[in-house]
Design an enzyme around this catalytic site. Sequence first.
Site, PDB file in Angstrom:
ATOM      1  N   LEU A 192       0.818  -1.222   0.000  1.00  0.00           N
ATOM      2  CA  LEU A 192       0.000   0.000   0.000  1.00  0.00           C
ATOM      3  C   LEU A 192       0.851   1.272   0.000  1.00  0.00           C
ATOM      4  CD1 LEU A 192      -2.930  -1.071   2.354  1.00  0.00           C
ATOM      5  CD2 LEU A 192      -2.867  -1.045  -0.156  1.00  0.00           C
ATOM      6  N   ASN A 229       7.169  -2.796   3.730  1.00  0.00           N
ATOM      7  CA  ASN A 229       8.335  -2.146   3.114  1.00  0.00           C
ATOM      8  C   ASN A 229       7.998  -0.727   2.648  1.00  0.00           C
ATOM      9  OD1 ASN A 229       6.755  -3.136   0.982  1.00  0.00           O
ATOM     10  ND2 ASN A 229       8.515  -3.515  -0.349  1.00  0.00           N
ATOM     11  N   ASP A 274       9.407  -8.574   3.414  1.00  0.00           N
ATOM     12  CA  ASP A 274       9.142  -8.695   1.967  1.00  0.00           C
ATOM     13  C   ASP A 274       9.787  -7.570   1.162  1.00  0.00           C
ATOM     14  OD1 ASP A 274       7.854  -9.896  -0.353  1.00  0.00           O
ATOM     15  OD2 ASP A 274       6.703  -8.051  -0.403  1.00  0.00           O
ATOM     16  N   HIS A 324       4.881 -15.608  -2.860  1.00  0.00           N
ATOM     17  CA  HIS A 324       5.098 -15.669  -4.315  1.00  0.00           C
ATOM     18  C   HIS A 324       6.067 -16.756  -4.800  1.00  0.00           C
ATOM     19  CE1 HIS A 324       8.290 -13.069  -2.834  1.00  0.00           C
ATOM     20  NE2 HIS A 324       7.557 -11.990  -2.837  1.00  0.00           N
ATOM     21  N   ASP A 375       0.562  -9.864  -4.669  1.00  0.00           N
ATOM     22  CA  ASP A 375       1.796  -9.066  -4.579  1.00  0.00           C
ATOM     23  C   ASP A 375       1.605  -7.742  -5.330  1.00  0.00           C
ATOM     24  OD1 ASP A 375       4.311  -8.228  -3.897  1.00  0.00           O
ATOM     25  OD2 ASP A 375       5.380  -9.641  -5.183  1.00  0.00           O
ATOM     26  N   PHE A 427      11.147  -3.303  -9.344  1.00  0.00           N
ATOM     27  CA  PHE A 427      10.413  -4.565  -9.510  1.00  0.00           C
ATOM     28  C   PHE A 427       8.969  -4.363  -9.069  1.00  0.00           C
ATOM     29  CE2 PHE A 427      14.790  -6.113  -8.809  1.00  0.00           C
ATOM     30  CZ  PHE A 427      14.889  -7.145  -9.730  1.00  0.00           C
TER      31      PHE A 427
END
Length: 430
Positions: A64, A95, A153, A232, A305, A323
Amino acid sequence: MKRRIDGGRLLDLTDGSLTAVSVLMDDETGLVLAIGTDLPSADEHIQLDGEVLLPGFVDLHVHLREPGFEAKETIATGARAAAAGGFTQIACMPNTRPPIDTPEAVRWVRGRAEEAGHCRVWPIACITSGQRGEDLTDFAALKAAGAIALSDDGRGVQHGGRMLRAMEEAARVGLPVAIHAEDETLSGNGVFDHGAALRLCVPEQPGEAESAMIARDLLLAERTGAHLHVCHVSTESAVALIRWAKARGVRVTAEVTPHHLLLSDEAIDRADPLYKVNPPLRGERDRLACLAGFLDGTLDVVATDHAPHTVEEKRRPLLEAPFGLVGIEIVFPLLYTHLVRTGRMSLSELVKRMSTRPAQAFGLPGGVLRPGGPADLTAVNLDEEREIDPEAFYSKGRNTPFRGWRAAGFSVLTVCGGRVVHRIERREAR
Ligand code: DOR
Ligand code: ZN
């Protein structure tokens, strides 16, 4: 206030049948009061047109971006996008800037989510302070503040000894550890998997960087009894390792993303950052192994993700672009169209993997639609196909390689705790 939804068809998750019913619910208690025909009238009536009623979807892996990266997404825009995708619960990754590594930060995220409404937002907190991979955060305090899991993550915890301590403590406190598995001594500055890296002359991020760390953490989970949640999964060897660990009784759950199910690195025809995601799109053999693992339940749940970035960031040269892909508004239509319509999977099994199982995996409410349970639902139109148009997303992110794909199964109504959080009238269907 009481609301009644009429004209929908309820999917029975046990036998896959559809039954025309009304749903009566109350936004004060947030619960379903009754499901059936001839229900009493309510303060507000919502008329559907034969759409299929499903328990609200649950996404255990969403970014988010707030605090710190509000140009990419905010809690409000991400939660609104989730509601549009049929989700009523999302777990958000820590993160951010600063990372969510204190009880105060966890409470702040919850407060922002509460203000935004739209859906239930469950914070995941950092395993290590600042996601630096060194000092462990205070797991008990984070849990007391409302964190539902722990994750660094975006980066793997490189040091095995620290991960062992983290899992011991997570087992003691009772929080799942959701891992981003990536051994950085193997991944280096790699961007694409072997095939595309070779073809396009860019640095490779090998599958072993992922699978080796998953192997390590499965063994640590077995030793400590911690609940390991593997984020993932993208390689054939990781699927095999998780299958092996489950057979041994290791407490492990695993997720797969829509992009790792539907795309391999063969889809990448140029050095295009729209295909740059971590872990990378793998070879076709890996993709098929992930699909088989998802079908047989080795990979328990779908998670998107959802990782929004700005258009400018995703236009940078491949090695500089970040990414990540967005997916929360399109995951159900994509998987309905490409797995259910093609006969690979039943509709009820897909819904279980997007609602019931993820709720169970992290001990969240809901995941099934029944009287007395949370009034969290979505109504999807399985008949009408649409072209995926990122410009119409509620998310700030436009970064999806699925632009232009056709899909059916878009949500026309999402209700969370008895409140309407997303509604598309037929005549203005987008
Ligand atoms: O592709 C990714 N994007 N993978 C990650 O692990 C992190 C995420 C992000 O935060 O953008
Ligand atoms: Zn992520």
